[in-house]
Design a protein around this motif. Structure first.
Motif, PDB file in Angstrom:
ATOM      1  N   ASP A 194       0.845  -1.190   0.000  1.00 41.17           N
ATOM      2  CA  ASP A 194       0.000   0.000   0.000  1.00 41.17           C
ATOM      3  C   ASP A 194       0.888   1.250   0.000  1.00 41.17           C
ATOM      4  O   ASP A 194       1.901   1.298   0.705  1.00 41.17           O
ATOM      5  CB  ASP A 194      -0.878  -0.029   1.267  1.00 41.17           C
ATOM      6  CG  ASP A 194      -1.939   1.060   1.228  1.00 41.17           C
ATOM      7  OD1 ASP A 194      -1.555   2.239   1.326  1.00 41.17           O
ATOM      8  OD2 ASP A 194      -3.123   0.727   1.127  1.00 41.17           O
ATOM      9  N   PRO A 195       0.536   2.286  -0.788  1.00 44.72           N
ATOM     10  CA  PRO A 195       1.326   3.534  -0.821  1.00 44.72           C
ATOM     11  C   PRO A 195       1.511   4.156   0.567  1.00 44.72           C
ATOM     12  O   PRO A 195       2.539   4.787   0.823  1.00 44.72           O
ATOM     13  CB  PRO A 195       0.498   4.451  -1.727  1.00 44.72           C
ATOM     14  CG  PRO A 195      -0.281   3.519  -2.597  1.00 44.72           C
ATOM     15  CD  PRO A 195      -0.571   2.310  -1.759  1.00 44.72           C
ATOM     16  N   VAL A 196       0.524   3.976   1.458  1.00 44.61           N
ATOM     17  CA  VAL A 196       0.648   4.521   2.819  1.00 44.61           C
ATOM     18  C   VAL A 196       1.799   3.842   3.563  1.00 44.61           C
ATOM     19  O   VAL A 196       2.580   4.492   4.265  1.00 44.61           O
ATOM     20  CB  VAL A 196      -0.673   4.341   3.600  1.00 44.61           C
ATOM     21  CG1 VAL A 196      -0.511   4.802   5.049  1.00 44.61           C
ATOM     22  CG2 VAL A 196      -1.787   5.124   2.926  1.00 44.61           C
ATOM     23  N   ASP A 197       1.914   2.509   3.384  1.00 45.61           N
ATOM     24  CA  ASP A 197       3.009   1.771   4.021  1.00 45.61           C
ATOM     25  C   ASP A 197       4.360   2.202   3.464  1.00 45.61           C
ATOM     26  O   ASP A 197       5.348   2.307   4.195  1.00 45.61           O
ATOM     27  CB  ASP A 197       2.819   0.262   3.809  1.00 45.61           C
ATOM     28  CG  ASP A 197       1.602  -0.279   4.539  1.00 45.61           C
ATOM     29  OD1 ASP A 197       1.249   0.310   5.581  1.00 45.61           O
ATOM     30  OD2 ASP A 197       1.011  -1.264   4.066  1.00 45.61           O
ATOM     31  N   ILE A 198       4.403   2.427   2.152  1.00 50.16           N
ATOM     32  CA  ILE A 198       5.663   2.864   1.528  1.00 50.16           C
ATOM     33  C   ILE A 198       6.070   4.230   2.070  1.00 50.16           C
ATOM     34  O   ILE A 198       7.242   4.469   2.397  1.00 50.16           O
ATOM     35  CB  ILE A 198       5.498   2.917  -0.010  1.00 50.16           C
ATOM     36  CG1 ILE A 198       5.270   1.497  -0.548  1.00 50.16           C
ATOM     37  CG2 ILE A 198       6.723   3.547  -0.657  1.00 50.16           C
ATOM     38  CD1 ILE A 198       4.947   1.446  -2.029  1.00 50.16           C
ATOM     39  N   GLN A 199       5.112   5.127   2.225  1.00 56.15           N
ATOM     40  CA  GLN A 199       5.413   6.451   2.752  1.00 56.15           C
ATOM     41  C   GLN A 199       5.914   6.371   4.189  1.00 56.15           C
ATOM     42  O   GLN A 199       6.876   7.054   4.562  1.00 56.15           O
ATOM     43  CB  GLN A 199       4.160   7.340   2.682  1.00 56.15           C
ATOM     44  CG  GLN A 199       4.414   8.777   3.156  1.00 56.15           C
ATOM     45  CD  GLN A 199       3.168   9.640   3.089  1.00 56.15           C
ATOM     46  OE1 GLN A 199       2.145   9.215   2.542  1.00 56.15           O
ATOM     47  NE2 GLN A 199       3.244  10.843   3.642  1.00 56.15           N
ATOM     48  N   ALA A 200       5.277   5.526   5.004  1.00 54.50           N
ATOM     49  CA  ALA A 200       5.703   5.365   6.402  1.00 54.50           C
ATOM     50  C   ALA A 200       7.123   4.804   6.471  1.00 54.50           C
ATOM     51  O   ALA A 200       7.940   5.245   7.291  1.00 54.50           O
ATOM     52  CB  ALA A 200       4.731   4.448   7.138  1.00 54.50           C
ATOM     53  N   TYR A 201       7.415   3.835   5.607  1.00 59.52           N
ATOM     54  CA  TYR A 201       8.767   3.257   5.581  1.00 59.52           C
ATOM     55  C   TYR A 201       9.797   4.318   5.196  1.00 59.52           C
ATOM     56  O   TYR A 201      10.852   4.432   5.829  1.00 59.52           O
ATOM     57  CB  TYR A 201       8.807   2.096   4.584  1.00 59.52           C
ATOM     58  CG  TYR A 201      10.189   1.561   4.351  1.00 59.52           C
ATOM     59  CD1 TYR A 201      10.785   0.684   5.247  1.00 59.52           C
ATOM     60  CD2 TYR A 201      10.916   1.937   3.214  1.00 59.52           C
ATOM     61  CE1 TYR A 201      12.063   0.197   5.038  1.00 59.52           C
ATOM     62  CE2 TYR A 201      12.194   1.453   2.996  1.00 59.52           C
ATOM     63  CZ  TYR A 201      12.766   0.586   3.913  1.00 59.52           C
ATOM     64  OH  TYR A 201      14.038   0.120   3.697  1.00 59.52           O
ATOM     65  N   ASN A 202       9.504   5.076   4.154  1.00 60.61           N
ATOM     66  CA  ASN A 202      10.447   6.108   3.704  1.00 60.61           C
ATOM     67  C   ASN A 202      10.675   7.165   4.777  1.00 60.61           C
ATOM     68  O   ASN A 202      11.798   7.672   4.935  1.00 60.61           O
ATOM     69  CB  ASN A 202       9.933   6.759   2.419  1.00 60.61           C
ATOM     70  CG  ASN A 202       9.985   5.811   1.230  1.00 60.61           C
ATOM     71  OD1 ASN A 202      10.772   4.864   1.225  1.00 60.61           O
ATOM     72  ND2 ASN A 202       9.135   6.050   0.233  1.00 60.61           N
ATOM     73  N   GLU A 203       9.617   7.480   5.522  1.00 61.11           N
ATOM     74  CA  GLU A 203       9.768   8.458   6.595  1.00 61.11           C
ATOM     75  C   GLU A 203      10.693   7.938   7.688  1.00 61.11           C
ATOM     76  O   GLU A 203      11.565   8.668   8.187  1.00 61.11           O
ATOM     77  CB  GLU A 203       8.407   8.810   7.194  1.00 61.11           C
ATOM     78  CG  GLU A 203       8.486   9.840   8.317  1.00 61.11           C
ATOM     79  CD  GLU A 203       7.117  10.214   8.865  1.00 61.11           C
ATOM     80  OE1 GLU A 203       6.995  10.300  10.103  1.00 61.11           O
ATOM     81  OE2 GLU A 203       6.196  10.412   8.052  1.00 61.11           O
ATOM     82  N   LYS A 204      10.528   6.653   8.051  1.00 62.18           N
ATOM     83  CA  LYS A 204      11.402   6.074   9.073  1.00 62.18           C
ATOM     84  C   LYS A 204      12.848   6.053   8.614  1.00 62.18           C
ATOM     85  O   LYS A 204      13.761   6.363   9.379  1.00 62.18           O
ATOM     86  CB  LYS A 204      10.934   4.658   9.411  1.00 62.18           C
ATOM     87  CG  LYS A 204       9.650   4.599  10.215  1.00 62.18           C
ATOM     88  CD  LYS A 204       9.268   3.174  10.545  1.00 62.18           C
ATOM     89  CE  LYS A 204       7.985   3.116  11.380  1.00 62.18           C
ATOM     90  NZ  LYS A 204       7.604   1.721  11.703  1.00 62.18           N
ATOM     91  N   GLU A 205      13.054   5.697   7.336  1.00 62.19           N
ATOM     92  CA  GLU A 205      14.421   5.654   6.821  1.00 62.19           C
ATOM     93  C   GLU A 205      15.055   7.041   6.858  1.00 62.19           C
ATOM     94  O   GLU A 205      16.246   7.179   7.164  1.00 62.19           O
ATOM     95  CB  GLU A 205      14.425   5.112   5.388  1.00 62.19           C
ATOM     96  CG  GLU A 205      14.187   3.611   5.300  1.00 62.19           C
ATOM     97  CD  GLU A 205      15.247   2.817   6.039  1.00 62.19           C
ATOM     98  OE1 GLU A 205      16.453   3.026   5.789  1.00 62.19           O
ATOM     99  OE2 GLU A 205      14.873   1.982   6.890  1.00 62.19           O
TER     100      GLU A 205
END
Length: 645
Positions: free
Chosen positions: A102-113
């Motif tokens: 899901d794009p929301v999960d990808i955004q959350a991952y990128n934010e953590k990185e």
């Protein structure tokens, strides 16, 4: 962020168990396998075996087992995705993301990185500040006054934040960081009523990076260097997407290997306590960082050991305030001991005063299990005061009631009664009452309609309910053996036209296994066959179930090897089970059938005891037929058949 299956497959194909394990222990070849002292527990003789041919490891001492990925998960305390990333980095494998997310999960991952990157930048900046003029005169001089040498400063990546409003902010801007990421990482603050006007959170302080299990900085603790009473002595990073203080223990990254090897974790309060203990040669230590101990922190400790020793400063008020932590540790299934330092001393001050050897000897000499510790604490001055003694008993019983293991609970109760000079029955009565209270708190609905005199004996060790627990399926040994043969030899030919797996599965097609783990393995095996694959052991290592993987490795890891010299030099040849697979598989199926027949006959005997007269003849006939069939199988197996088997 989920890692793509392609990346996971590449890691499995490229990694080598010998290379991975050699980063942590020195392996020596003996026969076909490699051996070392286990990195997961203390031992003098090597029992940790690595099989390069099968790409697995197995410790015959503590039972740890797995493939290279599982080894990294065990040794580093990582989850599966983190272990894949660790190995991918080591072998230069590009990490591909699962594109179906899901794009929301990808955004959350990128934010953590992005937060990891920003915090790592800040860690390096603070560390390098120690070599600046201000950093040397204030930050570095303070650390050296505490006795911290440069090796220790490097080990914990300590640093210093310059005394100014925007040193970090300006350096980060010139390095390409956006203010929004620095703000989310807790490194800067925004001035009230001035949107877009930022300043550094940490100023003029010695910096203690807080690392996660894989060694990444996720937050900071910071100690002020001035005498400004308006400022708190310590401040910490705020909670972020990657930092939740209730889930973190300071020093766990530096301590995790030592905790495993020593099979014990020392628990202290502050950053400097941890670092000073490392200087004193005690590395298996973590700190709760001034926060109250939490369930998640206890679970984190339990990933590495079942034994905790809590270190207390030498003041009764502080000890009493921290006692809730002991009960939480006990409730978490940990074995708890305690050490109390002399008055006005803490681990930091006492380790510097006593020296390395003296400090270690003190810990060994003063360590008490929690029963002795708590009784000593609560019975001070209570010898002639019945009220105080009764309160001491209640406090001790309260702690014992938190222990989940009924056998350990029973041992503690007996020992407490002896130390308190009271009858064990009285203490058990109080323990029963407390156990019932605990149960009511956890499941109040179960007790709403029950009278106060409900049978609490069911909660106690040694009660009939405890004694009559099911002992497990009687065919467990035979089921395991059949699965072991399937996994080790299922792909071999038992005749010119039939595989071992075909023969065995045909022989047991009408049987359902009693043992869940073996039934699950059998289901996986059958699923693989339906997909057109005769699975070998490595097929099962891809299953994301640690219990299944460990069981499979136990089945394929040899417990001993026949010396090559035995045959080449002495011409003494030993028979191996693989030398006669038809015989091996035939007997395995017979043994399983014999076990099932015995169980069926035993169940039938119970029915006969309760049967009506008109049912007896039929049941007795069935019993005779089962006995005859079992006897026939036992004779075929070569078993000695007693009059009643």
């Amino acid at each position: 962020m989920a890692i793509s299956n392609q990346t996971t497959d590449k890691v499995r194909e490229r990694v080598d168990i010998e290379e991975v394990v050699n980063d942590y222990v020195t392996l020596k070849r003996k026969g076909q396998n490699l051996w070392a002292c286990c990195p997961f527990h203390q031992e003098k003789s090597p029992s940790f075996s690595v099989s390069p041919a099968k790409q697995i490891y197995k410790c015959f001492g503590c039972g740890k087992a797995g493939d290279p990925i599982q080894f990294i998960m065990d040794i580093e305390g990582l989850g599966f995705p983190e272990a894949i990333k660790h190995l991918a980095t080591k072998y230069g494998i590009e990490i591909e993301e699962d594109k179906n997310l899901d794009p929301v999960d990808i955004q959350a991952y990128n934010e953590k990185e992005s937060l990891y990157i920003a915090l790592n930048f800040a860690k390096t900046f603070f560390h390098e500040n120690l070599q600046s003029g201000e950093g040397k005169s204030i930050g570095l001089s303070y650390l050296k006054e505490r006795g911290f040498d440069m090796a220790t400063i490097e080990k914990f990546e300590l640093g210093y934040s310059l005394d100014g409003w925007d040193h970090l902010l300006n350096k980060a801007r010139t390095s390409g960081f956006e203010e929004t990421n620095l703000l989310k990482a807790g490194l800067i603050l925004e001035r009230e009523n001035k949107p877009g006007n930022y300043y550094d959170r940490f100023r003029g302080r010695v910096m203690f990076p807080i690392h996660n299990l894989s060694g990444k900085p996720i937050a900071f603790g910071a100690r002020i260097m001035t005498q400004d009473k308006k400022q708190p002595k310590y401040i910490n990073s705020p909670e972020t997407a990657i930092y939740h203080k209730s889930d973190v223990l300071y020093g766990i990254y530096q301590a995790k290997q030592a905790i495993r090897q020593k099979e014990n974790c020392y628990l202290v309060e502050g950053y400097t306590d941890v670092i000073s203990m490392h200087l004193a040669g005690v590395e298996n230590v973590v700190a709760s960082s001034g926060t109250s101990l939490t369930e998640n922190q206890i679970k984190l400790i339990k990933r590495f050991t079942d034994q905790v020793t809590v270190l207390y400063d030498g003041d009764d008020a502080g000890i009493n305030a921290s006692l809730r932590g002991i009960d939480m540790l006990l409730e978490g299934g940990l074995n708890v001991k305690a050490v109390v330092f002399p008055p006005n001393e803490d681990p930091d001050s006492f380790s510097r005063k006593a020296g390395k050897e003296g400090f270690q000897k003190f810990l060994e000499a003063e360590e008490k299990d929690f029963i002795h510790f708590k009784i000593d604490l609560f019975t001070k001055g209570a010898a002639d005061d019945p009220i105080k003694k009764a309160e001491a008993i209640r406090q001790v019983v309260l702690s014992i009631s938190k222990v989940p293991d009924p056998i350990i609970r029973s041992v503690y109760a007996k020992e407490s009664a002896r130390l308190l000079g009271m009858e064990e029955d009285i203490l058990l009565t109080e323990l029963n009452r407390q156990l019932l209270k605990n149960q009511q708190k956890k499941s109040p609905s179960k007790f709403q309609n029950e009278p106060e005199s409900s049978p609490i004996e069911q909660l106690l060790p040694g009660s009939p309910a405890e004694e009559t627990k099911k002992t497990g399926p009687r065919s467990i040994k035979e089921e395991r053996e059949l699965i072991r043969i399937l996994i080790n030899y299922g792909f071999e030919m038992v005749s010119e036209e039939m595989h071992v797996c075909e023969y065995l599965l045909e022989e047991i097609k009408d049987l359902n296994f009693d043992t869940p783990i073996y039934q699950e393995l059998l289901n996986h095996y059958k699923n693989a066959l339906r997909e057109g694959t005769i699975p070998k052991f490595d097929y099962f290592l891809k299953i994301q179930n640690p219990k299944l993987k460990t069981e499979v490795i136990d089945m394929v890891a040899p417990t001993r090897e026949i010396s090559q010299n035995w045959e080449s030099k002495h011409q003494i040849f030993s028979r191996r089970e693989a030398d006669d697979l038809p015989e091996t598989t035939y007997k395995a199926s017979l043994k399983l059938k014999s076990a099932y027949l015995k169980r069926m006959r035993d169940e039938l005997e119970e029915k006969i005891k309760l049967a009506k007269e008109e049912e007896l003849e039929e049941l007795l006939t069935m019993h005779m037929e089962l006995t005859q069939l079992k006897s026939k199988i036992d004779r075929e197996l070569g078993n000695v058949i007693p009059s009643r088997n």
